[in-house]
Motif scaffolding. Structure first.
Motif, PDB file in Angstrom:
ATOM      1  N   ARG A   4       0.831  -1.211   0.000  1.00 20.55           N
ATOM      2  CA  ARG A   4       0.000   0.000   0.000  1.00 20.55           C
ATOM      3  C   ARG A   4       0.861   1.255   0.000  1.00 20.55           C
ATOM      4  O   ARG A   4       0.624   2.174  -0.780  1.00 20.55           O
ATOM      5  N   LEU A   5       1.865   1.304   0.856  1.00 17.40           N
ATOM      6  CA  LEU A   5       2.696   2.504   0.953  1.00 17.40           C
ATOM      7  C   LEU A   5       3.588   2.705  -0.273  1.00 17.40           C
ATOM      8  O   LEU A   5       3.915   3.837  -0.631  1.00 17.40           O
ATOM      9  N   ALA A   6       3.970   1.607  -0.913  1.00 20.29           N
ATOM     10  CA  ALA A   6       4.808   1.701  -2.115  1.00 20.29           C
ATOM     11  C   ALA A   6       3.972   1.899  -3.373  1.00 20.29           C
ATOM     12  O   ALA A   6       4.525   2.132  -4.451  1.00 20.29           O
ATOM     13  N   GLY A   7       2.642   1.795  -3.254  1.00 21.91           N
ATOM     14  CA  GLY A   7       1.774   1.939  -4.416  1.00 21.91           C
ATOM     15  C   GLY A   7       1.907   0.768  -5.373  1.00 21.91           C
ATOM     16  O   GLY A   7       1.898   0.942  -6.585  1.00 21.91           O
ATOM     17  N   MET A   8       2.026  -0.429  -4.807  1.00 19.07           N
ATOM     18  CA  MET A   8       2.244  -1.627  -5.611  1.00 19.07           C
ATOM     19  C   MET A   8       1.231  -2.698  -5.214  1.00 19.07           C
ATOM     20  O   MET A   8       0.605  -2.604  -4.165  1.00 19.07           O
ATOM     21  N   SER A   9       1.137  -3.725  -6.036  1.00 19.72           N
ATOM     22  CA  SER A   9       0.288  -4.858  -5.682  1.00 19.72           C
ATOM     23  C   SER A   9       1.031  -5.749  -4.686  1.00 19.72           C
ATOM     24  O   SER A   9       2.258  -5.736  -4.614  1.00 19.72           O
ATOM     25  N   ARG A  10       0.256  -6.544  -3.952  1.00 15.67           N
ATOM     26  CA  ARG A  10       0.884  -7.502  -3.023  1.00 15.67           C
ATOM     27  C   ARG A  10       1.741  -8.503  -3.780  1.00 15.67           C
ATOM     28  O   ARG A  10       2.804  -8.906  -3.307  1.00 15.67           O
ATOM     29  N   ALA A  33      -9.658   6.199  -8.036  1.00 23.71           N
ATOM     30  CA  ALA A  33      -8.653   5.261  -8.540  1.00 23.71           C
ATOM     31  C   ALA A  33      -8.092   4.413  -7.400  1.00 23.71           C
ATOM     32  O   ALA A  33      -7.842   3.219  -7.578  1.00 23.71           O
ATOM     33  N   GLN A  34      -7.914   4.994  -6.231  1.00 23.96           N
ATOM     34  CA  GLN A  34      -7.372   4.255  -5.091  1.00 23.96           C
ATOM     35  C   GLN A  34      -8.350   3.189  -4.615  1.00 23.96           C
ATOM     36  O   GLN A  34      -7.932   2.153  -4.116  1.00 23.96           O
ATOM     37  N   SER A  70       9.859  29.261  -4.921  1.00 23.47           N
ATOM     38  CA  SER A  70       8.432  29.556  -4.946  1.00 23.47           C
ATOM     39  C   SER A  70       7.707  28.642  -5.934  1.00 23.47           C
ATOM     40  O   SER A  70       6.602  28.152  -5.649  1.00 23.47           O
ATOM     41  N   GLU A  71       8.294  28.408  -7.094  1.00 19.69           N
ATOM     42  CA  GLU A  71       7.682  27.516  -8.086  1.00 19.69           C
ATOM     43  C   GLU A  71       7.598  26.091  -7.543  1.00 19.69           C
ATOM     44  O   GLU A  71       6.605  25.391  -7.776  1.00 19.69           O
ATOM     45  N   ARG A  72       8.630  25.654  -6.832  1.00 21.10           N
ATOM     46  CA  ARG A  72       8.620  24.309  -6.242  1.00 21.10           C
ATOM     47  C   ARG A  72       7.447  24.167  -5.272  1.00 21.10           C
ATOM     48  O   ARG A  72       6.717  23.171  -5.304  1.00 21.10           O
ATOM     49  N   THR A  73       7.273  25.165  -4.419  1.00 26.64           N
ATOM     50  CA  THR A  73       6.187  25.132  -3.438  1.00 26.64           C
ATOM     51  C   THR A  73       4.831  25.098  -4.136  1.00 26.64           C
ATOM     52  O   THR A  73       3.945  24.317  -3.757  1.00 26.64           O
ATOM     53  N   THR A  74       4.676  25.909  -5.164  1.00 25.95           N
ATOM     54  CA  THR A  74       3.417  25.943  -5.911  1.00 25.95           C
ATOM     55  C   THR A  74       3.163  24.600  -6.585  1.00 25.95           C
ATOM     56  O   THR A  74       2.049  24.058  -6.503  1.00 25.95           O
ATOM     57  N   LEU A  75       4.186  24.050  -7.233  1.00 24.80           N
ATOM     58  CA  LEU A  75       4.017  22.772  -7.926  1.00 24.80           C
ATOM     59  C   LEU A  75       3.682  21.655  -6.942  1.00 24.80           C
ATOM     60  O   LEU A  75       2.789  20.842  -7.203  1.00 24.80           O
ATOM     61  N   ILE A  76       4.354  21.604  -5.818  1.00 24.12           N
ATOM     62  CA  ILE A  76       4.057  20.583  -4.810  1.00 24.12           C
ATOM     63  C   ILE A  76       2.599  20.698  -4.372  1.00 24.12           C
ATOM     64  O   ILE A  76       1.886  19.692  -4.283  1.00 24.12           O
ATOM     65  N   GLY A  77       2.145  21.910  -4.117  1.00 20.25           N
ATOM     66  CA  GLY A  77       0.752  22.112  -3.714  1.00 20.25           C
ATOM     67  C   GLY A  77      -0.227  21.637  -4.769  1.00 20.25           C
ATOM     68  O   GLY A  77      -1.238  20.996  -4.454  1.00 20.25           O
ATOM     69  N   LEU A  78       0.063  21.945  -6.022  1.00 24.73           N
ATOM     70  CA  LEU A  78      -0.823  21.523  -7.111  1.00 24.73           C
ATOM     71  C   LEU A  78      -0.823  20.008  -7.286  1.00 24.73           C
ATOM     72  O   LEU A  78      -1.888  19.397  -7.482  1.00 24.73           O
ATOM     73  N   LEU A  79       0.345  19.389  -7.202  1.00 24.80           N
ATOM     74  CA  LEU A  79       0.418  17.933  -7.329  1.00 24.80           C
ATOM     75  C   LEU A  79      -0.297  17.246  -6.168  1.00 24.80           C
ATOM     76  O   LEU A  79      -0.986  16.242  -6.361  1.00 24.80           O
ATOM     77  N   GLU A  80      -0.128  17.788  -4.970  1.00 25.28           N
ATOM     78  CA  GLU A  80      -0.833  17.217  -3.823  1.00 25.28           C
ATOM     79  C   GLU A  80      -2.345  17.366  -3.982  1.00 25.28           C
ATOM     80  O   GLU A  80      -3.105  16.472  -3.599  1.00 25.28           O
ATOM     81  N   LYS A  81      -2.768  18.462  -4.571  1.00 25.32           N
ATOM     82  CA  LYS A  81      -4.201  18.653  -4.816  1.00 25.32           C
ATOM     83  C   LYS A  81      -4.717  17.591  -5.788  1.00 25.32           C
ATOM     84  O   LYS A  81      -5.804  17.035  -5.592  1.00 25.32           O
ATOM     85  N   LEU A  82      -3.939  17.302  -6.826  1.00 26.69           N
ATOM     86  CA  LEU A  82      -4.335  16.252  -7.770  1.00 26.69           C
ATOM     87  C   LEU A  82      -4.360  14.885  -7.100  1.00 26.69           C
ATOM     88  O   LEU A  82      -5.258  14.079  -7.360  1.00 26.69           O
ATOM     89  N   THR A  83      -3.379  14.605  -6.248  1.00 25.15           N
ATOM     90  CA  THR A  83      -3.302  13.269  -5.635  1.00 25.15           C
ATOM     91  C   THR A  83      -4.332  13.053  -4.535  1.00 25.15           C
ATOM     92  O   THR A  83      -4.508  11.920  -4.086  1.00 25.15           O
ATOM     93  N   THR A  84      -5.004  14.114  -4.098  1.00 25.23           N
ATOM     94  CA  THR A  84      -6.041  13.965  -3.076  1.00 25.23           C
ATOM     95  C   THR A  84      -7.429  14.301  -3.616  1.00 25.23           C
ATOM     96  O   THR A  84      -8.392  14.317  -2.858  1.00 25.23           O
ATOM     97  N   GLY A  85      -7.529  14.562  -4.907  1.00 23.86           N
ATOM     98  CA  GLY A  85      -8.808  14.923  -5.518  1.00 23.86           C
ATOM     99  C   GLY A  85      -9.711  13.728  -5.724  1.00 23.86           C
ATOM    100  O   GLY A  85      -9.332  12.574  -5.499  1.00 23.86           O
ATOM    101  N   PRO A  86     -10.929  13.999  -6.176  1.00 29.23           N
ATOM    102  CA  PRO A  86     -11.921  12.929  -6.360  1.00 29.23           C
ATOM    103  C   PRO A  86     -11.483  11.827  -7.333  1.00 29.23           C
ATOM    104  O   PRO A  86     -11.741  10.655  -7.080  1.00 29.23           O
ATOM    105  N   ALA A  87     -10.822  12.192  -8.421  1.00 31.46           N
ATOM    106  CA  ALA A  87     -10.401  11.159  -9.387  1.00 31.46           C
ATOM    107  C   ALA A  87      -9.360  10.243  -8.763  1.00 31.46           C
ATOM    108  O   ALA A  87      -9.388   9.026  -8.972  1.00 31.46           O
ATOM    109  N   ALA A  88      -8.438  10.809  -7.985  1.00 33.34           N
ATOM    110  CA  ALA A  88      -7.420   9.992  -7.306  1.00 33.34           C
ATOM    111  C   ALA A  88      -8.063   9.082  -6.271  1.00 33.34           C
ATOM    112  O   ALA A  88      -7.689   7.908  -6.144  1.00 33.34           O
ATOM    113  N   ALA A  89      -9.029   9.608  -5.530  1.00 27.06           N
ATOM    114  CA  ALA A  89      -9.715   8.796  -4.524  1.00 27.06           C
ATOM    115  C   ALA A  89     -10.443   7.631  -5.188  1.00 27.06           C
ATOM    116  O   ALA A  89     -10.419   6.503  -4.681  1.00 27.06           O
TER     117      ALA A  89
END
Length: 176
Positions: free
Chosen positions: A84-90, A172-173, A151-170
């Motif tokens: 689960r933590l590695a994002g892999m199958s058993r 898929a999980q 500043s760009e790194r911080t913005t990009l991290i925030g945007l990527l985290e938003k994608l990984t916690t959004g409805p489509a990601a949920a």
């Protein structure tokens, strides 16, 4: 847009693909397509770089490193939690652990309360190996991140985290 796919490079293919797709499927959202293709290409390039410069020289696959990394930071753990933590199958973790165990990096032991479960842990050699590898891995991460301002790194991290916690990601999980 070129009409000669053979003349395209890694990045110009995105523009070409969007143009060709929209010609055949006009309802295609070009921004969503560009985002998906660009993220996919970036992820592939990052993994290829890390695997070819850091992990393959050590005899590890990208998946093998991910198992070691999870165990280094969160272990010992049951194999299902590593997956689960590695994002892999058993099944993928099980196959990788056979090699990592053979190489003296990981140990497996039965979980007393559930005879079907297996707990994984790093050996001393595994701990030392993954810690050393991660130092080099992080140097490659820094090289990639250097293209962006802090500043760009911080913005990009925030945007990527938003994608990984959004409805489509949920959604898929839930499928995994």
């Amino acid at each position: 847009m070129t009409d000669r796919p053979a003349d395209l490079d890694y990045l110009s293919f995105v523009d070409y693909a969007i143009g060709k797709t929209r010609a055949e499927l006009p309802a295609t959202d070009p921004v969503a397509m560009r985002l998906g293709l660009t993220l996919h290409r970036l992820a592939g390039a990052l993994v290829y770089d890390w695997e070819s410069t850091v992990h393959r020289p050590r005899g590890w696959s990208w998946g093998g490193f991910r198992v070691l990394f999870v165990l280094w930071l969160a272990g010992p753990l049951e194999s299902r939690h590593v997956a689960r933590l590695a994002g892999m199958s058993r099944a993928a973790v099980s196959a990788l652990v056979k090699t990592l165990e053979r190489d003296g990096l990981v140990t497996r032991s039965a979980v007393p309360r559930d005879r079907r479960a297996v707990e994984l842990d790093l050996t001393e050699a595994g701990h030392a190996s993954v810690a050393e590898a991660y130092q080099e891995h992080n140097e490659r991460e820094q090289a990639w991140a250097a293209s962006l301002t802090p500043s760009e790194r911080t913005t990009l991290i925030g945007l990527l985290e938003k994608l990984t916690t959004g409805p489509a990601a949920a959604a898929a999980q839930r499928l995994t």
